[in-house]
Write a protein that holds these residues in place. Sequence first.
Motif, PDB file in Angstrom:
ATOM      1  N   SER A 196       0.833  -1.201   0.000  1.00 26.49           N
ATOM      2  CA  SER A 196       0.000   0.000   0.000  1.00 26.49           C
ATOM      3  C   SER A 196       0.858   1.237   0.000  1.00 26.49           C
ATOM      4  CB  SER A 196      -0.922  -0.010   1.227  1.00 26.49           C
ATOM      5  OG  SER A 196      -0.139  -0.055   2.387  1.00 26.49           O
ATOM      6  N   ARG A 197       0.212   2.365  -0.270  1.00 24.55           N
ATOM      7  CA  ARG A 197       0.936   3.632  -0.308  1.00 24.55           C
ATOM      8  C   ARG A 197       0.876   4.349   1.031  1.00 24.55           C
ATOM      9  NH1 ARG A 197      -2.357   5.083  -5.789  1.00 24.55           N
ATOM     10  NH2 ARG A 197      -1.387   3.517  -7.114  1.00 24.55           N
ATOM     11  N   ASN A 198       0.372   3.676   2.033  1.00 23.57           N
ATOM     12  CA  ASN A 198       0.241   4.259   3.353  1.00 23.57           C
ATOM     13  C   ASN A 198       0.647   3.226   4.388  1.00 23.57           C
ATOM     14  OD1 ASN A 198      -2.038   2.536   3.644  1.00 23.57           O
ATOM     15  ND2 ASN A 198      -3.233   4.017   2.453  1.00 23.57           N
ATOM     16  N   PRO A 199       0.603   3.557   5.687  1.00 19.12           N
ATOM     17  CA  PRO A 199       1.062   2.631   6.711  1.00 19.12           C
ATOM     18  C   PRO A 199       0.196   1.396   6.887  1.00 19.12           C
ATOM     19  CG  PRO A 199       1.068   4.892   7.522  1.00 19.12           C
ATOM     20  CD  PRO A 199       0.340   4.903   6.225  1.00 19.12           C
ATOM     21  N   GLU A 200      -0.915   1.257   6.141  1.00 23.15           N
ATOM     22  CA  GLU A 200      -1.764   0.096   6.297  1.00 23.15           C
ATOM     23  C   GLU A 200      -1.010  -1.165   5.872  1.00 23.15           C
ATOM     24  OE1 GLU A 200      -5.279   0.816   4.091  1.00 23.15           O
ATOM     25  OE2 GLU A 200      -5.945   2.466   5.369  1.00 23.15           O
ATOM     26  N   PRO A 201      -1.427  -2.366   6.397  1.00 24.15           N
ATOM     27  CA  PRO A 201      -0.738  -3.604   6.043  1.00 24.15           C
ATOM     28  C   PRO A 201      -0.806  -3.878   4.553  1.00 24.15           C
ATOM     29  CG  PRO A 201      -2.218  -3.913   7.926  1.00 24.15           C
ATOM     30  CD  PRO A 201      -2.509  -2.567   7.364  1.00 24.15           C
ATOM     31  N   ALA A 202       0.232  -4.564   4.040  1.00 29.05           N
ATOM     32  CA  ALA A 202       0.258  -4.930   2.631  1.00 29.05           C
ATOM     33  C   ALA A 202      -0.876  -5.889   2.316  1.00 29.05           C
ATOM     34  CB  ALA A 202       1.599  -5.571   2.292  1.00 29.05           C
ATOM     35  N   VAL A 203      -1.361  -5.839   1.079  1.00 26.69           N
ATOM     36  CA  VAL A 203      -2.427  -6.740   0.645  1.00 26.69           C
ATOM     37  C   VAL A 203      -1.854  -8.147   0.509  1.00 26.69           C
ATOM     38  CG1 VAL A 203      -4.035  -7.266  -1.218  1.00 26.69           C
ATOM     39  CG2 VAL A 203      -3.662  -4.894  -0.522  1.00 26.69           C
ATOM     40  N   PRO A 204      -2.454  -9.152   1.137  1.00 25.11           N
ATOM     41  CA  PRO A 204      -1.950 -10.537   1.035  1.00 25.11           C
ATOM     42  C   PRO A 204      -2.326 -11.152  -0.309  1.00 25.11           C
ATOM     43  CG  PRO A 204      -3.918 -10.489   2.398  1.00 25.11           C
ATOM     44  CD  PRO A 204      -3.603  -9.052   2.066  1.00 25.11           C
ATOM     45  N   TYR A 205      -1.648 -10.728  -1.350  1.00 27.20           N
ATOM     46  CA  TYR A 205      -2.006 -11.057  -2.729  1.00 27.20           C
ATOM     47  C   TYR A 205      -2.134 -12.560  -2.955  1.00 27.20           C
ATOM     48  CZ  TYR A 205      -1.425 -11.477  -7.798  1.00 27.20           C
ATOM     49  OH  TYR A 205      -1.570 -11.800  -9.121  1.00 27.20           O
ATOM     50  N   TRP A 206      -1.113 -13.334  -2.578  1.00 27.42           N
ATOM     51  CA  TRP A 206      -1.110 -14.761  -2.891  1.00 27.42           C
ATOM     52  C   TRP A 206      -2.115 -15.531  -2.055  1.00 27.42           C
ATOM     53  CZ3 TRP A 206       0.549 -15.903  -7.360  1.00 27.42           C
ATOM     54  CH2 TRP A 206       1.601 -15.195  -7.926  1.00 27.42           C
ATOM     55  N   ARG A 207      -2.339 -15.100  -0.828  1.00 25.30           N
ATOM     56  CA  ARG A 207      -3.330 -15.806  -0.002  1.00 25.30           C
ATOM     57  C   ARG A 207      -4.741 -15.587  -0.529  1.00 25.30           C
ATOM     58  NH1 ARG A 207      -1.760 -13.802   5.875  1.00 25.30           N
ATOM     59  NH2 ARG A 207      -0.755 -12.137   4.696  1.00 25.30           N
ATOM     60  N   LEU A 208      -5.044 -14.352  -0.923  1.00 26.00           N
ATOM     61  CA  LEU A 208      -6.353 -14.068  -1.509  1.00 26.00           C
ATOM     62  C   LEU A 208      -6.504 -14.787  -2.851  1.00 26.00           C
ATOM     63  CD1 LEU A 208      -6.530 -10.225  -0.796  1.00 26.00           C
ATOM     64  CD2 LEU A 208      -7.837 -12.002   0.380  1.00 26.00           C
ATOM     65  N   SER A 209      -5.472 -14.715  -3.680  1.00 22.50           N
ATOM     66  CA  SER A 209      -5.519 -15.361  -4.986  1.00 22.50           C
ATOM     67  C   SER A 209      -5.694 -16.868  -4.866  1.00 22.50           C
ATOM     68  CB  SER A 209      -4.236 -15.057  -5.776  1.00 22.50           C
ATOM     69  OG  SER A 209      -4.063 -13.670  -5.972  1.00 22.50           O
ATOM     70  N   GLY A 210      -5.102 -17.443  -3.836  1.00 20.24           N
ATOM     71  CA  GLY A 210      -5.200 -18.888  -3.642  1.00 20.24           C
ATOM     72  C   GLY A 210      -6.629 -19.353  -3.433  1.00 20.24           C
ATOM     73  N   VAL A 211      -7.417 -18.560  -2.717  1.00 23.06           N
ATOM     74  CA  VAL A 211      -8.817 -18.929  -2.509  1.00 23.06           C
ATOM     75  C   VAL A 211      -9.565 -18.926  -3.837  1.00 23.06           C
ATOM     76  CG1 VAL A 211     -11.003 -18.238  -1.428  1.00 23.06           C
ATOM     77  CG2 VAL A 211      -8.871 -18.123  -0.130  1.00 23.06           C
ATOM     78  N   TYR A 212      -9.398 -17.883  -4.646  1.00 24.87           N
ATOM     79  CA  TYR A 212     -10.060 -17.835  -5.954  1.00 24.87           C
ATOM     80  C   TYR A 212      -9.608 -19.004  -6.837  1.00 24.87           C
ATOM     81  CZ  TYR A 212     -11.793 -13.144  -4.959  1.00 24.87           C
ATOM     82  OH  TYR A 212     -12.466 -12.075  -4.417  1.00 24.87           O
ATOM     83  N   PHE A 213      -8.310 -19.321  -6.771  1.00 24.31           N
ATOM     84  CA  PHE A 213      -7.772 -20.417  -7.592  1.00 24.31           C
ATOM     85  C   PHE A 213      -8.478 -21.724  -7.270  1.00 24.31           C
ATOM     86  CE2 PHE A 213      -4.987 -23.944  -8.492  1.00 24.31           C
ATOM     87  CZ  PHE A 213      -4.410 -23.639  -9.716  1.00 24.31           C
ATOM     88  N   PHE A 214      -8.577 -22.056  -5.982  1.00 26.10           N
ATOM     89  CA  PHE A 214      -9.125 -23.362  -5.618  1.00 26.10           C
ATOM     90  C   PHE A 214     -10.650 -23.401  -5.690  1.00 26.10           C
ATOM     91  CE2 PHE A 214      -4.838 -23.817  -3.859  1.00 26.10           C
ATOM     92  CZ  PHE A 214      -4.504 -25.045  -4.408  1.00 26.10           C
ATOM     93  N   VAL A 215     -11.322 -22.267  -5.459  1.00 25.28           N
ATOM     94  CA  VAL A 215     -12.775 -22.240  -5.667  1.00 25.28           C
ATOM     95  C   VAL A 215     -13.097 -22.586  -7.121  1.00 25.28           C
ATOM     96  CG1 VAL A 215     -14.757 -20.692  -5.906  1.00 25.28           C
ATOM     97  CG2 VAL A 215     -13.439 -20.673  -3.811  1.00 25.28           C
ATOM     98  N   CYS A 216     -12.407 -21.937  -8.041  1.00 22.94           N
ATOM     99  CA  CYS A 216     -12.668 -22.165  -9.461  1.00 22.94           C
ATOM    100  C   CYS A 216     -12.114 -23.517  -9.922  1.00 22.94           C
ATOM    101  CB  CYS A 216     -12.095 -21.034 -10.295  1.00 22.94           C
ATOM    102  SG  CYS A 216     -12.930 -19.453 -10.003  1.00 22.94           S
ATOM    103  N   ALA A 217     -11.078 -24.019  -9.245  1.00 30.32           N
ATOM    104  CA  ALA A 217     -10.557 -25.349  -9.574  1.00 30.32           C
ATOM    105  C   ALA A 217     -11.587 -26.428  -9.234  1.00 30.32           C
ATOM    106  CB  ALA A 217      -9.256 -25.601  -8.824  1.00 30.32           C
ATOM    107  N   VAL A 218     -12.273 -26.277  -8.111  1.00 29.57           N
ATOM    108  CA  VAL A 218     -13.339 -27.228  -7.774  1.00 29.57           C
ATOM    109  C   VAL A 218     -14.422 -27.192  -8.850  1.00 29.57           C
ATOM    110  CG1 VAL A 218     -15.135 -27.833  -6.112  1.00 29.57           C
ATOM    111  CG2 VAL A 218     -12.909 -27.050  -5.292  1.00 29.57           C
ATOM    112  N   LEU A 219     -14.795 -25.985  -9.250  1.00 23.01           N
ATOM    113  CA  LEU A 219     -15.813 -25.839 -10.294  1.00 23.01           C
ATOM    114  C   LEU A 219     -15.331 -26.436 -11.615  1.00 23.01           C
ATOM    115  CD1 LEU A 219     -18.619 -24.602 -10.804  1.00 23.01           C
ATOM    116  CD2 LEU A 219     -17.464 -22.510 -11.532  1.00 23.01           C
ATOM    117  N   GLY A 220     -14.071 -26.196 -11.976  1.00 25.81           N
ATOM    118  CA  GLY A 220     -13.517 -26.727 -13.210  1.00 25.81           C
ATOM    119  C   GLY A 220     -13.366 -28.230 -13.195  1.00 25.81           C
ATOM    120  N   THR A 221     -13.313 -28.826 -12.014  1.00 26.92           N
ATOM    121  CA  THR A 221     -13.237 -30.283 -11.898  1.00 26.92           C
ATOM    122  C   THR A 221     -14.625 -30.914 -12.010  1.00 26.92           C
ATOM    123  OG1 THR A 221     -11.277 -30.097 -10.486  1.00 26.92           O
ATOM    124  CG2 THR A 221     -12.478 -32.185 -10.425  1.00 26.92           C
ATOM    125  N   MET A 222     -15.614 -30.287 -11.394  1.00 24.52           N
ATOM    126  CA  MET A 222     -16.951 -30.883 -11.352  1.00 24.52           C
ATOM    127  C   MET A 222     -17.786 -30.572 -12.591  1.00 24.52           C
ATOM    128  SD  MET A 222     -18.258 -30.768  -7.416  1.00 24.52           S
ATOM    129  CE  MET A 222     -19.484 -32.013  -7.823  1.00 24.52           C
TER     130      MET A 222
END
Length: 398
Positions: A4-30
């Motif tokens: 971020s451009r301020n003192p707030e914590p950094a965005v947990p990019y890979w942790r958030l992305s991981g949830v989207y990856f596996f949600v859609c992976a379940v859908l892509g499997t079924m």
Amino acid sequence: MFTSRNPEPAVPYWRLSGVYFFVCAVLGTMLPYWMLFMESLGYSAWQTGQLTALQMVTTFIAPYVWGEVCDRASSRLRVIRAGNLAAALIFLCVFAFFEHYWALVLAVCASAFCWQGLNAQFEIITLNHLGKDPHRYGRIRLWGSFGFLSAVWLTGQIINLYSVALLPYIVAGLLFTLWLMTLVNRDQPVKEQPDGNLEQPGGIWQNPVLWLLLVVFFLVNFSHGSYYGYYSLFLKQEGISAAVTGNLWTVAVASELLMFAAMPWVMRRFSLRFILLVSLCLTAFRWLGTGMQAGNVAELTLLQLLHGVSFSAVHTVAVLLFKQCVHTAHEGKAQALYCAVCIGGGQAAGVAAGGQIWAISPVASFYFSAAVAAGAAVIALLFLTANRLAPAGKEQQV
């Protein structure tokens, strides 16, 4: 990782992305293969279709139920974690019910009620982390599309090399991995929102902007019905080979990924309203062109590139506007309505209506889709004004 451009914590990019990856992976499997698994168990096409229809019912009901629960809970993420654990544990019951049809249906639908119903709630977790940088949403969401594509390809390879009997083991593994990904994520504290011109808690149904958004995004998803339901059959009737058809679908998915990646750049330069209006117009052009250039592979390839606009750009704008237009206390229900009514209801109704028109004229079904998308553009242009899309008390992205 984004910072971020301020003192707030950094965005947990890979942790958030991981949830989207596996949600859609379940859908892509079924989605492509579960019917094949049901067939291998000896169930008829009618029984398999019954299961599919019941799963569609859960996509209408589950998001709003979970939205109500999450809006009332002290921690949205705790509900998401519990729901995804329940989805994985319930799915394990499938292994005991291969020969018991209704028990198998109940287990699959109950599991889907949990993991699919909670997808909309994780959108809020992501947007809260992004804070004043919502333009970065596309870079995270693109991993969902990549997860779907990877799961479709890898699961197909496994089934070809071994057996479709492995499918439930793959799904169970992905569901437990999805739950583990929710454990490594964290809630982002949300600042108290001043009342401003937003509706007070309890008044969500009196919000005219919410109703307008529901109409516009229902219509644009409705317009995709002929495409999702009949595009491959349409190409086959025009004499286009299965290999070329697969390539055209691949072009669309590649465009989807690229547009999600490009959305941060696009959103820094244009308002959400402008992006939405251009996307709706190009969506109408896409369906019109598909009908007019049915047998021309080169033209169809160019039109498939517009999938990034008609899906990725529209979805990104929708998620942000549905969050922006309501009081913080109702964000869960707003995302749930978008997921259930616009995506689930819109696409299902579009497939049904497209099928009726298809029986008369396949080309006409795409002309009809173009008219519906154009109607959505007109409504957005006339009624979703910048003033309406910019309520006081929230970050404005219009």
